[in-house]
Structure formats: structure tokens, C-alpha cells
Design a protein around this motif. Structure first.
Motif, mmCIF file in Angstrom:
data_model
loop_
_atom_site.group_PDB
_atom_site.id
_atom_site.type_symbol
_atom_site.label_atom_id
_atom_site.label_comp_id
_atom_site.label_asym_id
_atom_site.label_seq_id
_atom_site.Cartn_x
_atom_site.Cartn_y
_atom_site.Cartn_z
ATOM 1 N N LEU A 89 -9.611 34.774 -75.922
ATOM 2 C CA LEU A 89 -10.335 34.194 -76.962
ATOM 3 C C LEU A 89 -10.666 32.823 -76.661
ATOM 4 C CD1 LEU A 89 -7.719 35.322 -79.855
ATOM 5 C CD2 LEU A 89 -10.089 35.954 -79.525
ATOM 6 N N LEU A 90 -10.068 31.922 -75.729
ATOM 7 C CA LEU A 90 -10.709 30.691 -75.419
ATOM 8 C C LEU A 90 -11.797 30.684 -74.423
ATOM 9 C CD1 LEU A 90 -7.221 29.119 -75.163
ATOM 10 C CD2 LEU A 90 -8.724 28.731 -76.907
ATOM 11 N N GLN A 91 -12.275 31.911 -74.055
ATOM 12 C CA GLN A 91 -13.513 32.010 -73.282
ATOM 13 C C GLN A 91 -12.901 31.860 -71.696
ATOM 14 O OE1 GLN A 91 -16.359 33.304 -74.588
ATOM 15 N NE2 GLN A 91 -15.039 33.611 -76.297
ATOM 16 N N LEU A 92 -11.862 32.132 -71.576
ATOM 17 C CA LEU A 92 -11.392 31.777 -70.077
ATOM 18 C C LEU A 92 -11.104 32.958 -69.513
ATOM 19 C CD1 LEU A 92 -9.272 28.526 -70.783
ATOM 20 C CD2 LEU A 92 -11.488 28.454 -69.679
ATOM 21 N N GLY A 93 -11.204 34.108 -69.986
ATOM 22 C CA GLY A 93 -10.809 35.333 -69.511
ATOM 23 C C GLY A 93 -11.209 35.817 -68.081
ATOM 24 N N PRO A 94 -12.679 35.522 -67.758
ATOM 25 C CA PRO A 94 -13.128 35.727 -66.317
ATOM 26 C C PRO A 94 -12.258 34.754 -65.228
ATOM 27 C CG PRO A 94 -14.967 35.629 -67.676
ATOM 28 C CD PRO A 94 -13.774 35.186 -68.743
ATOM 29 N N LEU A 95 -11.941 33.472 -65.479
ATOM 30 C CA LEU A 95 -11.247 32.634 -64.654
ATOM 31 C C LEU A 95 -9.848 33.192 -64.197
ATOM 32 C CD1 LEU A 95 -12.228 29.094 -66.211
ATOM 33 C CD2 LEU A 95 -12.869 30.037 -64.019
ATOM 34 N N VAL A 96 -9.163 33.660 -65.500
ATOM 35 C CA VAL A 96 -7.907 34.196 -65.359
ATOM 36 C C VAL A 96 -8.047 35.519 -64.475
ATOM 37 C CG1 VAL A 96 -5.973 35.385 -66.576
ATOM 38 C CG2 VAL A 96 -7.175 33.215 -67.366
ATOM 39 N N ARG A 97 -8.824 36.363 -64.702
ATOM 40 C CA ARG A 97 -9.066 37.713 -64.150
ATOM 41 C C ARG A 97 -9.386 37.307 -62.363
ATOM 42 N NH1 ARG A 97 -6.935 41.352 -67.304
ATOM 43 N NH2 ARG A 97 -7.872 41.318 -69.169
ATOM 44 N N CYS A 98 -10.127 36.229 -62.222
ATOM 45 C CA CYS A 98 -10.575 36.072 -60.902
ATOM 46 C C CYS A 98 -9.268 35.458 -60.173
ATOM 47 C CB CYS A 98 -11.452 35.051 -60.905
ATOM 48 S SG CYS A 98 -12.341 34.789 -59.146
ATOM 49 N N VAL A 99 -8.435 34.794 -60.702
ATOM 50 C CA VAL A 99 -7.432 34.061 -60.073
ATOM 51 C C VAL A 99 -6.231 35.214 -59.840
ATOM 52 C CG1 VAL A 99 -5.267 32.991 -60.478
ATOM 53 C CG2 VAL A 99 -7.301 31.863 -61.156
ATOM 54 N N GLU A 100 -6.264 36.230 -60.885
ATOM 55 C CA GLU A 100 -5.276 37.566 -60.546
ATOM 56 C C GLU A 100 -5.955 38.256 -59.443
ATOM 57 O OE1 GLU A 100 -3.752 41.425 -63.173
ATOM 58 O OE2 GLU A 100 -5.096 39.900 -64.111
ATOM 59 N N VAL A 101 -7.211 38.436 -59.291
ATOM 60 C CA VAL A 101 -7.555 39.429 -58.283
ATOM 61 C C VAL A 101 -7.353 38.454 -56.893
ATOM 62 C CG1 VAL A 101 -10.063 39.828 -56.936
ATOM 63 C CG2 VAL A 101 -9.767 40.292 -59.631
ATOM 64 N N PHE A 102 -7.507 37.322 -56.533
ATOM 65 C CA PHE A 102 -7.248 36.701 -55.262
ATOM 66 C C PHE A 102 -5.760 36.700 -55.033
ATOM 67 C CE2 PHE A 102 -11.708 35.522 -55.634
ATOM 68 C CZ PHE A 102 -12.178 35.731 -54.402
ATOM 69 N N TYR A 103 -4.977 36.476 -56.177
ATOM 70 C CA TYR A 103 -3.499 36.622 -55.970
ATOM 71 C C TYR A 103 -3.033 38.205 -55.473
ATOM 72 C CZ TYR A 103 1.489 36.757 -56.977
ATOM 73 O OH TYR A 103 2.727 36.746 -56.739
ATOM 74 N N ILE A 104 -3.835 39.081 -56.066
ATOM 75 C CA ILE A 104 -3.428 40.316 -55.463
ATOM 76 C C ILE A 104 -4.006 40.585 -54.007
ATOM 77 C CG2 ILE A 104 -4.078 42.849 -55.796
ATOM 78 C CD1 ILE A 104 -4.281 42.424 -58.926
ATOM 79 N N TYR A 105 -5.308 39.988 -53.699
ATOM 80 C CA TYR A 105 -5.879 40.279 -52.315
ATOM 81 C C TYR A 105 -4.921 39.503 -51.335
ATOM 82 C CZ TYR A 105 -9.035 39.846 -48.445
ATOM 83 O OH TYR A 105 -9.787 39.836 -47.411
ATOM 84 N N PHE A 106 -4.565 38.252 -51.455
ATOM 85 C CA PHE A 106 -3.746 37.669 -50.567
ATOM 86 C C PHE A 106 -2.217 37.944 -50.395
ATOM 87 C CE2 PHE A 106 -7.313 34.631 -51.407
ATOM 88 C CZ PHE A 106 -7.906 34.516 -49.974
ATOM 89 N N HIS A 107 -1.773 38.529 -51.301
ATOM 90 C CA HIS A 107 -0.550 39.168 -51.366
ATOM 91 C C HIS A 107 -0.206 40.667 -51.030
ATOM 92 C CE1 HIS A 107 0.468 35.242 -53.265
ATOM 93 N NE2 HIS A 107 1.595 35.206 -53.076
ATOM 94 N N ALA A 108 -1.397 41.314 -50.929
ATOM 95 C CA ALA A 108 -1.427 42.795 -50.663
ATOM 96 C C ALA A 108 -0.918 42.774 -49.098
ATOM 97 C CB ALA A 108 -2.696 43.332 -50.695
ATOM 98 N N GLY A 109 -0.117 43.912 -48.753
ATOM 99 C CA GLY A 109 0.430 44.091 -47.393
ATOM 100 C C GLY A 109 1.702 43.198 -46.968
ATOM 101 N N ARG A 110 2.166 42.387 -47.769
ATOM 102 C CA ARG A 110 3.330 41.564 -47.562
ATOM 103 C C ARG A 110 4.639 42.464 -47.741
ATOM 104 N NH1 ARG A 110 2.227 35.327 -49.076
ATOM 105 N NH2 ARG A 110 0.220 34.996 -47.945
ATOM 106 N N VAL A 111 4.294 43.408 -48.860
ATOM 107 C CA VAL A 111 5.675 44.067 -49.356
ATOM 108 C C VAL A 111 5.147 45.482 -49.413
ATOM 109 C CG1 VAL A 111 7.224 44.265 -51.405
ATOM 110 C CG2 VAL A 111 6.299 42.107 -50.848
ATOM 111 N N GLU A 112 5.914 46.219 -48.721
ATOM 112 C CA GLU A 112 5.710 47.896 -48.557
ATOM 113 C C GLU A 112 5.520 48.284 -50.025
ATOM 114 O OE1 GLU A 112 7.000 51.747 -46.328
ATOM 115 O OE2 GLU A 112 8.146 50.179 -46.063
ATOM 116 N N GLU A 113 4.416 48.967 -50.363
ATOM 117 C CA GLU A 113 4.307 49.648 -51.688
ATOM 118 C C GLU A 113 5.069 50.901 -51.928
ATOM 119 O OE1 GLU A 113 0.181 49.851 -52.685
ATOM 120 O OE2 GLU A 113 0.080 47.835 -52.673
#
Length: 444
Positions: free
Chosen positions: A74-98
Motif C-alpha cells: 500500500l505504501l508503494q514499496l512492494g517491489p523493493l521488499v520483493r527484491c530484498v526477499e529474492v536476494f536473501y533467498i539467492y544468497f542463503h540457498a544451499g547453506r541448509v539442506e532442503e
């Protein structure tokens, strides 16, 4: 796992264009141009709201009970939050076995007529990244054709009227053009991945370059033609825009009503019939907005479960570009006839020729892409050259007069000669009959 570069490019273009629009609207306000200020804000904030809605809809945040994420949207910050979430997932992938992985089966591109099927394990992190990439791709298309395209047209129109190109406006127009071209490019890639979902598709850099050049020429020429026409015939630009827009808006619905198919109910389980109708109307609204400025690689088909026509129709592509070229030429002709004194120092014939050649260059890059650079060209039932050749043969056959009329014309052409021959032969017979009478009278 692929680097989420497309997400980063989408976010950079979104933030840069929004910031430039706000700065330019402030400049219009300080200059006293209230109308240009409000129109610039409208074309900047309306697509922002639609982008937020599309991201919420694709990620199903309403049903997942995520109030903080909804507040940020609603505050028009959705794409910024999604982008932070994407790079968090990308850099933490592989550290913990799924604990859970899914297996997907994809077919490779056929080699020597044989296609091999491969299996690939997809973890939860990679699945989430794919969802984010898809969401940002769709958001880029919405931002491009419902915001950047009208914005670029408006700013170029202001430049023509004021006969001045400021630095802020030129930067903003470049950003808008890049946003539109990138949205069209994502539209092409989405069409390829949707149509050939069973295959492992990899797009080469040459294909990206061809699409970029094709879309750059096509969109820049289209916007310029519309601005030139509207600058001399302000009233008549409205019928041109409305006919184009509503023609493409109702075209999928007409095909759907002709097919007599049941109303699609499988879009989203949580949606009612009214909600499904609204979503379909928004989809066809976006489809019309794309086709206003360029060829939409994705063809909407409402009676299909995926809402996309997966067949390759060269005839529709050929007819679109033929009609669009004729329309652009006609609009340029009207501009040339009714041009005003603001174009006094412009070589009008040279400008018209350059614009038409530029549109032909767009068609040339499109042909090169489909003929040589398309990642799935081996799966085409017929190449684009064969499709265009058969389409031109059909048009020539359609324009050719029927044989009966040709035979009648030949018969009519020959009939005067035959009548002259009959008359001459009758004269000779009469003269031969008249000769004996003359000899008898002479003997008498």
C-alpha cells in the motif's frame, strides 16, 4: 541456480522511472504547467498501483495472511521488499539442506530428429526464485505498456508543443523507452516459455539483441508517428486511439463468444465469477495496451486453460504488420498535409522517409529473430519465410480477378476486331456482287 538479474533490472527501471516522473512533475509545478504536472503524475502512479496489485495477486498474499507485506505494498514499496526477499533467498540457498525437492521433466531441443527427456531436481528456494522472476516479468510488462508508453507519448508531445527538450525531460524519455523495450522483451520471453513449457529453453545473447533492436525501432517509430499526428490533428487522434484500443480489447472476447466455450473458472479458486471477470478484463486491457504500440508476442485465448494461444500463427503476424505499416503511413501523410508552422525548419519528406525506413528495420530484425535466433525454431511446423510466402500467395490470389471476368474482357477485346473483319468481308462481297451489274451496263 541462476542469478536473479531480471528482478534487479525490473526494480532499477521501476524506481528510476518513478523518481524521474516525480522530479519532472515538480518542475512542471514550478513552471505553472498544472495540466502537464497532473498527467505526468497520473501516468506514473497508476501503473505503480497496478504493479503492486499484480505482485500481491501472483504471490497470493491475501490468502496467506501477511499484513506487513500488504502494508508495504500500500505504501508503494512492494517491489523493493520483493527484491530484498529474492536476494536473501539467492544468497542463503544451499547453506541448509532442503528436506523436500520436486522433480521436473523437461525435453531438450531435438537434435537429428530426436529429443531427449531430462529430469531435474528443484528445491524450495529455486521454486520461490522462479515465482519471483515470473512475478517481476509480468510487473515489468504492466509498467511498460500501461505507464511508460503513455508517459513517453505525453512527454514527446510536450516537447513538440514547447519546441524545447530539457535535460530532465530527455532523461525521463530515455528511461521510459528503455522500460517499454524491456517490457516488450520480457513479453517475448514469456511467450516462448509459455508456448514451449515442456522444453528446456535457453535464450542466446544474439536473440536478446535481435529482440531489443526489433522492439526499439518498432516502439520509437510508433510513438513518434502518434505524436506527430496528434500535434496537427488533436481531435482526430482520439478516434484513432479508441479504434485501436477497443478493437484489440474486444477481439479475444469475440473469439471466445464465437467458440461458445464455458466461462473459465480455473484462474483462481478463491475468485468468484465477478472476480474472474474483472481479472479477464484487466488481462484483455493489458493486451490492448501492448498492441497499441507493438506486436504482442502473447496472444490471449480466453477459452484455453492457460488463457494463451500456444500455436504459431504467421498469418496474424503478417496481417498485423501490414495494417500497422499502412496506418503509420496514412497518419504520416495526414501530418504532412496539415503540418503547421512549428515544423517550418523540419524537412518533412525526409522525416517521413526515415520513419518508414525505421519501421521496415523493425520488421527486418523481427524476421532475423524468428528465422535464425529463435530458441525453438526447430519446433516450428513451418518457418516464418514459408509462412510469409504462403500468406503473400494467398493475398495475391485474393486480389487477382477471377478467370471468368478475364475471359469476358478478352472476348470483349477481340469482338471489335471480329466485327471489323465481318464488315470488311461484307463490303468485299457487295463489291463483287456489284461488279457484274457495272459490266452489263457498260456493254449496253
Amino acid at each position: 541456480m541462476k542469478f536473479p538479474g531480471s528482478v534487479l533490472v525490473s526494480l532499477v527501471l521501476f524506481v528510476a522511472e518513478t523518481a524521474a516522473a516525480l522530479c519532472l512533475s515538480g518542475a512542471y509545478r514550478s513552471a505553472g504547467d498544472r495540466m502537464w504536472q497532473w498527467l505526468t503524475l497520473l501516468f506514473a502512479l497508476l501503473p505503480c498501483a497496478l504493479v503492486q496489485l499484480s505482485l500481491v495477486f501472483i504471490h497470493r498474499d491475501v490468502s496467506r495472511d501477511r499484513p506487513l507485506v500488504l502494508l508495504l505494498h500500500l505504501l508503494q514499496l512492494g517491489p523493493l521488499v520483493r527484491c530484498v526477499e529474492v536476494f536473501y533467498i539467492y544468497f542463503h540457498a544451499g547453506r541448509v539442506e532442503e528436506p523436500y525437492v520436486s522433480i521436473t521433466k523437461k525435453r531438450q531441443m531435438p537434435k537429428d530428429g530426436y529429443s531427449e527427456e531430462i529430469e531435474k531436481e528443484v528445491g524450495q528456494a529455486e521454486g520461490k526464485l522462479c515465482t519471483h522472476r515470473s512475478a517481476f516479468s509480468r510487473a515489468s510488462v504492466i509498467q511498460a505498456f500501461l505507464g511508460s508508453a503513455p508517459q513517453l507519448t505525453l512527454q514527446l508531445y510536450i516537447c513538440v508543443l514547447q519546441q524545447e527538450i530539457t535535460a530532465a525531460r530527455s532523461i525521463f524519455m530515455v528511461l521510459s523507452l528503455l522500460s517499454i523495450v524491456y517490457g516488450a522483451l520480457r513479453c517475448n520471453i514469456l511467450a516462448i516459455k509459455i508456448k514451449y513449457d515442456d522444453y528446456d529453453v535457453s535464450v542466446k545473447p544474439a536473440a536478446y539483441l535481435c529482440i531489443f533492436m526489433w522492439r526499439s525501432f518498432e516502439i520509437a517509430i510508433r510513438v513518434t508517428v502518434l505524436v506527430l499526428f496528434s500535434s496537427v490533428l488533436q481531435i482526430w487522434i482520439l478516434p484513432v486511439v479508441l479504434v485501436n484500443f477497443f478493437g484489440f480489447f474486444f477481439y479475444p472476447w469475440i473469439l471466445f463468444w464465437q467458440s461458445k466455450s464455458p466461462f473459465p473458472e480455473n484462474i483462481e479458486k478463491a475468485l468468484s465469477r465477478v472476480g474472474t471477470t474483472i481479472v479477464l478484463c484487466l488481462l484483455t486491457f493489458l493486451y490492448a495496451g501492448i498492441n497499441m504500440f507493438c506486436w504482442s508476442a502473447v496472444q490471449v485465448k480466453l477459452n484455453d486453460p492457460d488463457l494463451i494461444n500456444k500455436s504459431q500463427n504467421w498469418y496474424r503476424l503478417t496481417v498485423y504488420y501490414m495494417l500497422r505499416f499502412i496506418e503509420n503511413a496514412f497518419l504520416l501523410l495526414m501530418w504532412y498535409i496539415y503540418k503547421t508552422d512549428i515544423y517550418l525548419y523540419v524537412c518533412a519528406p525526409l522525416l517521413v522517409l526515415q520513419l518508414l525506413i525505421g519501421y521496415c528495420m523493425a520488421i527486418l530484425f523481427m524476421l532475423v529473430f524468428y528465422q535464425f535466433c529463435h530458441p525453438c525454431k526447430k519446433l516450428f511446423s513451418s518457418s516464418i519465410s514459408e509462412g510469409l510466402l504462403s500468406c503473400f500467395k494467398f493475398l495475391c490470389f485474393f486480389c487477382k480477378p477471377p478467370k471468368s471476368s478475364v475471359l469476358i474482357d478478352k472476348a470483349e477485346a477481340k469482338s471489335p476486331e471480329n466485327s471489323d473483319e465481318v464488315r470488311s468481308s461484307s463490303k468485299t462481297i457487295d463489291s463483287q456482287k456489284g461488279n457484274p451489274h457495272q459490266s452489263i451496263s457498260s456493254n449496253a
